[in-house]
Design a protein around this motif. Structure first.
Motif, PDB file in Angstrom:
ATOM      1  N   LEU A 493      -1.661  -0.462  -3.292  1.00  0.00           N
ATOM      2  CA  LEU A 493      -1.000   0.735  -3.817  1.00  0.00           C
ATOM      3  C   LEU A 493       0.066   1.253  -2.856  1.00  0.00           C
ATOM      4  CD1 LEU A 493      -4.076   2.544  -5.396  1.00  0.00           C
ATOM      5  CD2 LEU A 493      -2.064   1.702  -6.621  1.00  0.00           C
ATOM      6  N   SER A 494      -0.184   1.143  -1.553  1.00  0.00           N
ATOM      7  CA  SER A 494       0.826   1.556  -0.567  1.00  0.00           C
ATOM      8  C   SER A 494       2.065   0.674  -0.672  1.00  0.00           C
ATOM      9  CB  SER A 494       0.245   1.489   0.848  1.00  0.00           C
ATOM     10  OG  SER A 494      -0.841   2.385   0.983  1.00  0.00           O
ATOM     11  N   THR A 495       1.848  -0.639  -0.799  1.00  0.00           N
ATOM     12  CA  THR A 495       2.973  -1.566  -0.977  1.00  0.00           C
ATOM     13  C   THR A 495       3.729  -1.253  -2.249  1.00  0.00           C
ATOM     14  OG1 THR A 495       1.744  -3.280   0.194  1.00  0.00           O
ATOM     15  CG2 THR A 495       3.606  -3.994  -1.168  1.00  0.00           C
ATOM     16  N   LEU A 496       2.983  -0.933  -3.308  1.00  0.00           N
ATOM     17  CA  LEU A 496       3.586  -0.603  -4.583  1.00  0.00           C
ATOM     18  C   LEU A 496       4.440   0.656  -4.475  1.00  0.00           C
ATOM     19  CD1 LEU A 496       3.638  -1.671  -7.457  1.00  0.00           C
ATOM     20  CD2 LEU A 496       1.673  -0.224  -7.969  1.00  0.00           C
ATOM     21  N   ALA A 497       3.994   1.608  -3.701  1.00  0.00           N
ATOM     22  CA  ALA A 497       4.755   2.849  -3.526  1.00  0.00           C
ATOM     23  C   ALA A 497       6.086   2.569  -2.844  1.00  0.00           C
ATOM     24  CB  ALA A 497       3.940   3.856  -2.710  1.00  0.00           C
ATOM     25  N   ARG A 498       6.108   1.592  -1.911  1.00  0.00           N
ATOM     26  CA  ARG A 498       7.368   1.264  -1.225  1.00  0.00           C
ATOM     27  C   ARG A 498       8.320   0.500  -2.131  1.00  0.00           C
ATOM     28  NH1 ARG A 498       3.629   0.271   2.995  1.00  0.00           N
ATOM     29  NH2 ARG A 498       3.625  -1.984   2.536  1.00  0.00           N
ATOM     30  N   SER A 499       7.787  -0.368  -3.002  1.00  0.00           N
ATOM     31  CA  SER A 499       8.658  -1.156  -3.880  1.00  0.00           C
ATOM     32  C   SER A 499       9.059  -0.396  -5.142  1.00  0.00           C
ATOM     33  CB  SER A 499       7.967  -2.461  -4.272  1.00  0.00           C
ATOM     34  OG  SER A 499       6.803  -2.200  -5.036  1.00  0.00           O
ATOM     35  N   ALA A 500       8.325   0.647  -5.520  1.00  0.00           N
ATOM     36  CA  ALA A 500       8.649   1.463  -6.704  1.00  0.00           C
ATOM     37  C   ALA A 500       8.666   2.928  -6.298  1.00  0.00           C
ATOM     38  CB  ALA A 500       7.633   1.200  -7.817  1.00  0.00           C
ATOM     39  N   PRO A 501       9.736   3.360  -5.612  1.00  0.00           N
ATOM     40  CA  PRO A 501       9.764   4.739  -5.077  1.00  0.00           C
ATOM     41  C   PRO A 501       9.510   5.808  -6.133  1.00  0.00           C
ATOM     42  CG  PRO A 501      11.594   3.439  -4.220  1.00  0.00           C
ATOM     43  CD  PRO A 501      10.962   2.625  -5.289  1.00  0.00           C
ATOM     44  N   ALA A 502       9.906   5.526  -7.393  1.00  0.00           N
ATOM     45  CA  ALA A 502       9.713   6.537  -8.441  1.00  0.00           C
ATOM     46  C   ALA A 502       8.238   6.848  -8.675  1.00  0.00           C
ATOM     47  CB  ALA A 502      10.360   6.068  -9.743  1.00  0.00           C
ATOM     48  N   ALA A 503       7.364   5.907  -8.334  1.00  0.00           N
ATOM     49  CA  ALA A 503       5.927   6.107  -8.538  1.00  0.00           C
ATOM     50  C   ALA A 503       5.224   6.590  -7.279  1.00  0.00           C
ATOM     51  CB  ALA A 503       5.282   4.820  -9.016  1.00  0.00           C
ATOM     52  N   ALA A 504       5.966   6.763  -6.185  1.00  0.00           N
ATOM     53  CA  ALA A 504       5.334   7.103  -4.913  1.00  0.00           C
ATOM     54  C   ALA A 504       4.547   8.406  -4.985  1.00  0.00           C
ATOM     55  CB  ALA A 504       6.391   7.170  -3.806  1.00  0.00           C
ATOM     56  N   ALA A 505       5.131   9.396  -5.661  1.00  0.00           N
ATOM     57  CA  ALA A 505       4.448  10.686  -5.730  1.00  0.00           C
ATOM     58  C   ALA A 505       3.141  10.571  -6.524  1.00  0.00           C
ATOM     59  CB  ALA A 505       5.362  11.729  -6.357  1.00  0.00           C
ATOM     60  N   ASP A 506       3.188   9.800  -7.636  1.00  0.00           N
ATOM     61  CA  ASP A 506       1.976   9.623  -8.431  1.00  0.00           C
ATOM     62  C   ASP A 506       0.895   8.897  -7.634  1.00  0.00           C
ATOM     63  OD1 ASP A 506       3.269  10.856 -10.508  1.00  0.00           O
ATOM     64  OD2 ASP A 506       3.828   8.970 -11.512  1.00  0.00           O
ATOM     65  N   ILE A 507       1.315   7.868  -6.854  1.00  0.00           N
ATOM     66  CA  ILE A 507       0.328   7.120  -6.062  1.00  0.00           C
ATOM     67  C   ILE A 507      -0.242   7.993  -4.959  1.00  0.00           C
ATOM     68  CG2 ILE A 507       0.077   5.151  -4.493  1.00  0.00           C
ATOM     69  CD1 ILE A 507       2.184   3.707  -6.218  1.00  0.00           C
ATOM     70  N   GLU A 508       0.614   8.815  -4.361  1.00  0.00           N
ATOM     71  CA  GLU A 508       0.119   9.722  -3.331  1.00  0.00           C
ATOM     72  C   GLU A 508      -0.898  10.702  -3.916  1.00  0.00           C
ATOM     73  OE1 GLU A 508      -0.500  11.336   0.322  1.00  0.00           O
ATOM     74  OE2 GLU A 508       0.629   9.517  -0.176  1.00  0.00           O
ATOM     75  N   SER A 509      -0.630  11.155  -5.139  1.00  0.00           N
ATOM     76  CA  SER A 509      -1.578  12.058  -5.799  1.00  0.00           C
ATOM     77  C   SER A 509      -2.910  11.360  -6.034  1.00  0.00           C
ATOM     78  CB  SER A 509      -0.999  12.552  -7.125  1.00  0.00           C
ATOM     79  OG  SER A 509       0.176  13.312  -6.911  1.00  0.00           O
ATOM     80  N   LEU A 510      -2.857  10.066  -6.368  1.00  0.00           N
ATOM     81  CA  LEU A 510      -4.107   9.338  -6.560  1.00  0.00           C
ATOM     82  C   LEU A 510      -4.913   9.304  -5.267  1.00  0.00           C
ATOM     83  CD1 LEU A 510      -3.151   6.229  -8.751  1.00  0.00           C
ATOM     84  CD2 LEU A 510      -4.546   8.174  -9.419  1.00  0.00           C
ATOM     85  N   PHE A 511      -4.228   9.014  -4.137  1.00  0.00           N
ATOM     86  CA  PHE A 511      -4.935   8.982  -2.855  1.00  0.00           C
ATOM     87  C   PHE A 511      -5.560  10.349  -2.521  1.00  0.00           C
ATOM     88  CE2 PHE A 511      -2.008   5.361  -1.358  1.00  0.00           C
ATOM     89  CZ  PHE A 511      -2.943   4.412  -1.724  1.00  0.00           C
ATOM     90  N   GLU A 512      -4.757  11.401  -2.783  1.00  0.00           N
ATOM     91  CA  GLU A 512      -5.231  12.734  -2.417  1.00  0.00           C
ATOM     92  C   GLU A 512      -6.392  13.190  -3.298  1.00  0.00           C
ATOM     93  OE1 GLU A 512      -1.945  15.372  -2.562  1.00  0.00           O
ATOM     94  OE2 GLU A 512      -0.819  14.357  -0.961  1.00  0.00           O
ATOM     95  N   LEU A 513      -6.345  12.799  -4.541  1.00  0.00           N
ATOM     96  CA  LEU A 513      -7.325  13.317  -5.493  1.00  0.00           C
ATOM     97  C   LEU A 513      -8.433  12.318  -5.826  1.00  0.00           C
ATOM     98  CD1 LEU A 513      -4.746  14.951  -7.908  1.00  0.00           C
ATOM     99  CD2 LEU A 513      -6.081  16.093  -6.142  1.00  0.00           C
ATOM    100  N   ALA A 514      -8.453  11.163  -5.043  1.00  0.00           N
ATOM    101  CA  ALA A 514      -9.405  10.104  -5.385  1.00  0.00           C
ATOM    102  C   ALA A 514     -10.833  10.614  -5.447  1.00  0.00           C
ATOM    103  CB  ALA A 514      -9.299   8.967  -4.372  1.00  0.00           C
ATOM    104  N   GLU A 515     -11.192  11.484  -4.518  1.00  0.00           N
ATOM    105  CA  GLU A 515     -12.592  11.927  -4.451  1.00  0.00           C
ATOM    106  C   GLU A 515     -12.932  12.900  -5.564  1.00  0.00           C
ATOM    107  OE1 GLU A 515     -13.452  13.411  -0.618  1.00  0.00           O
ATOM    108  OE2 GLU A 515     -13.073  11.507   0.399  1.00  0.00           O
TER     109      GLU A 515
END
Length: 630
Positions: A493-515
């Protein structure tokens, strides 16, 4: 210790010849040489040249020629040893003390030259006498002019096992044998080595007779057509070039030296007026003979018969030359028409035809490429790989690093153009729809006819947006429904965030809200930060509540892998292409490997899309990545 050839070479290397000559002769620069009026004869137009690189002087008017030592002897009037001592003092070298053993050998060599010179006179007289009639007829049939026959010293060895001891009675048996004129049988009987043969003297660079070559008049079973003297104190066939003493002055005027296969070829060309020609003596060109050639010109021309044996001779010479190549030092190769030797070509087509061939020799690298390419049928990948291996094996023998790199690149380029020819152009795309009819297809080709309205609408929806973005949205929604999989795919997912910057915020939200993700809620992310729910049009197995959780997570992992691998491979491929100039061979191999991996990913994308389509209506064909090209 004696004054060896190696010591004299070092002495010459330490003396700048033009500086030495300018002490008494006015010289001016002429390109890479110096020129002036010859001190050995009166002249008004300069024809005297000094070449520091090749360490010799030469006058085109009177023929005076020599090195630093001969300059001191011929111009300053010194004895040889005095000249050597004076030059050694200039160069800061110590003159070796006389070696009695070497002195005796030098005296013996001088005596052996007396033997060979006397033998040459005997052979010439024998040709002119009654016993030489058959040999004279043979030479007339070959078309050799009387002037050429005198110039090259043709003679005749009578068919008599004891002719030489009678004719050269002033020399003992040991001297005759030491000069290579006599041989002994296993029973101890001594006999003349040359019998019943047309004889040619072999001379050193100073024109002294040091050996002989003989040719029989008629072919006889078990008898060699050509016979050369054995190696002696005078003669080393690997260090001698036939006709060198005549060809060297001619080469300085023509700027060319031609190498043919045998001494009869040399004489045939000389008979036609081509004088700058030499030949090896019964062996392939040796390293020392190549060095002798390169002292005369930068690119000697090798002229070989047009048959298979001639081609093998050319390749043997090339193989010997490759380790010795240096800047401005190479070989030219002339291949005569099939079935013809130089004498045949001259008789059938004349001197002009030969000169045209010699004026346009093939380069060494062209000949090497053509020989190896044509060495075997190249109708399989394995055979083509064998060609590449043979070419690179030749390249590895080159000592000069710059030339080695240039040969590697040039031969690699030729191999690539041969083994990987351009593919035929792809078929043209179907005609585009008029602008007013394109709708959601955004200028893409019209969909194929015959599709149902439902399928047409589904395809239009796919092309209206980004396929990759559709798959990405589904993957993010999948992680929202299966939060337990986020940690396992954190790196992807981290690699994906770097290759698809438009999705970076959504992926970061997933990490933050995973629990805090609630996979059982109707909308997976239900906290105050409000991660948007996936589109209702996007349907994958990992988004359907009725799908087995293990199967859903397996499909989700495949989707993540596809999203991450393809941009990573594309980036790696771009980097490999960028370094092609610096490392063509390594870059080519890496490109091949990466393209194969990228094709495998493409196939997985297509298979992934086919699985979605096979699931039937409502399973999200609009999100399938089968045609993904973003």
């Amino acid at each position: 210790m004696a004054i060896t050839p190696q010591w004299k070479d070092e002495l010459r290397a330490r003396i700048t010849l033009s500086t030495l000559v300018q002490r008494s002769v006015k010289l001016t620069r002429a390109g890479r040489e110096w020129k002036g009026c010859c001190p050995f004869h009166d002249e008004k137009t300069p024809s005297f040249y000094v070449n520091d690189q090749k360490q010799f002087y030469h006058c085109f008017g009177c023929g005076a020629h020599g090195d630093a030592i001969s300059w001191m002897v011929d111009h300053a009037g010194l004895q040889f040893l005095d000249a050597v001592k004076e030059l050694a003092a200039m160069a800061g070298m110590e003159v070796p003390a006389p070696d009695p053993v070497q002195a005796r050998k030098a005296e013996a060599r001088a005596s052996l030259i007396d033997v060979t010179e006397a033998a040459q006179r005997f052979f010439v007289d024998s040709l002119a006498g009654p016993g030489g009639a058959a040999a004279r007829d043979y030479l007339e049939r070959r078309g050799f002019s009387p002037a050429v026959m005198r110039e090259f010293g043709f003679g005749w060895a009578p068919d008599d096992r004891q002719a030489l001891p009678r004719a050269l009675s002033q020399f003992g048996e040991d001297m005759l044998e030491g000069a290579g004129m006599r041989a002994a049988s296993e029973q101890g009987e001594r006999y003349d080595r040359f019998r019943g043969r047309v004889m040619l003297p072999i001379q050193d660079a100073r024109g002294r007779v040091i050996a002989f070559g003989g040719r029989i008049l008629d072919k006889r079973d078990g008898v060699a057509k050509y016979l050369n003297s054995p190696d002696t104190e005078l003669f080393d066939k690997g260090r001698t070039l036939y006709n060198l003493h005549r060809a060297a002055p001619a080469a300085r005027q023509s700027g060319r030296v031609v190498v043919v296969e045998g001494y009869m070829d040399v004489i045939a060309l000389a008979n036609a007026g081509i004088a700058d020609v030499v030949a090896p003596l019964g062996t392939a060109l040796t390293e020392m003979q190549l060095e002798l050639l390169w002292r005369m010109v930068e690119v000697p021309v090798l002229c070989f018969d047009g048959d298979a044996a001639g081609q093998r001779a050319a390749m043997r010479a090339i193989t010997r030359a490759l380790p010795l190549l240096a800047p401005m030092r190479s070989l030219g190769i002339v291949r005569l028409p099939a079935g013809l030797d130089p004498d045949d070509l001259l008789k059938q087509q004349g001197k002009a035809a030969m000169e045209r061939l010699l004026a346009e020799p093939a380069s060494l690298i062209d000949t090497l490429w053509a020989f190896e390419r044509d060495a075997q049928v190249l109708d399989t990948p394995e055979a083509k790989a064998g060609l590449k291996a043979r070419l690179m094996a030749h390249v590895e023998t080159i000592a000069d690093p710059e030339i080695k790199g240039l040969y590697r690149r040039e031969l690699s380029d030729r191999f690539s153009a041969f083994a990987y020819p351009p593919r035929p152009p792809r078929p043209a795309l179907p005609p585009r729809a008029p602008a007013g009819q394109r709708g959601g297809w955004r200028g893409a080709p019209l969909p194929p006819p015959g599709l149902s309205e439902e399928a047409r609408a589904r395809l239009a929806a796919i092309m209206a947006g980004s396929q990759r973005q559709g798959l990405l949205s589904a993957v993010l929604a999948g992680f929202a429904r299966h939060p337990q999989a986020i940690a396992r795919h954190a790196e992807a997912l981290s690699t994906l965030a770097r290759s698809a910057p438009a999705a970076a915020a959504d992926i970061e939200s997933l990490f933050e809200l995973a629990e805090t993700l609630d996979s059982r809620a109707p909308v997976a992310i239900c906290n105050a930060q409000g991660q948007p729910a996936p589109s209702a049009d996007i349907r994958y197995a990992f988004l359907d509540e009725g799908t087995d959780p293990d199967a859903a997570r397996e499909e989700l992992a495949e989707a993540v892998s596809l999203l991450v691998e393809r941009p990573a491979l594309e980036a790696a491929l771009a980097a490999t292409i960028a370094r092609f100039e610096d490392d063509p061979e390594g870059s080519f191999a890496e490109q091949t490997r990466l393209r194969a991996q990228l094709m495998a990913v493409e196939e997985r994308l297509k298979a992934f899309g086919r699985r979605k389509a096979a699931a039937g209506p409502g399973t999200g064909d609009d999100a399938a990545p089968a045609a993904d090209r973003d």
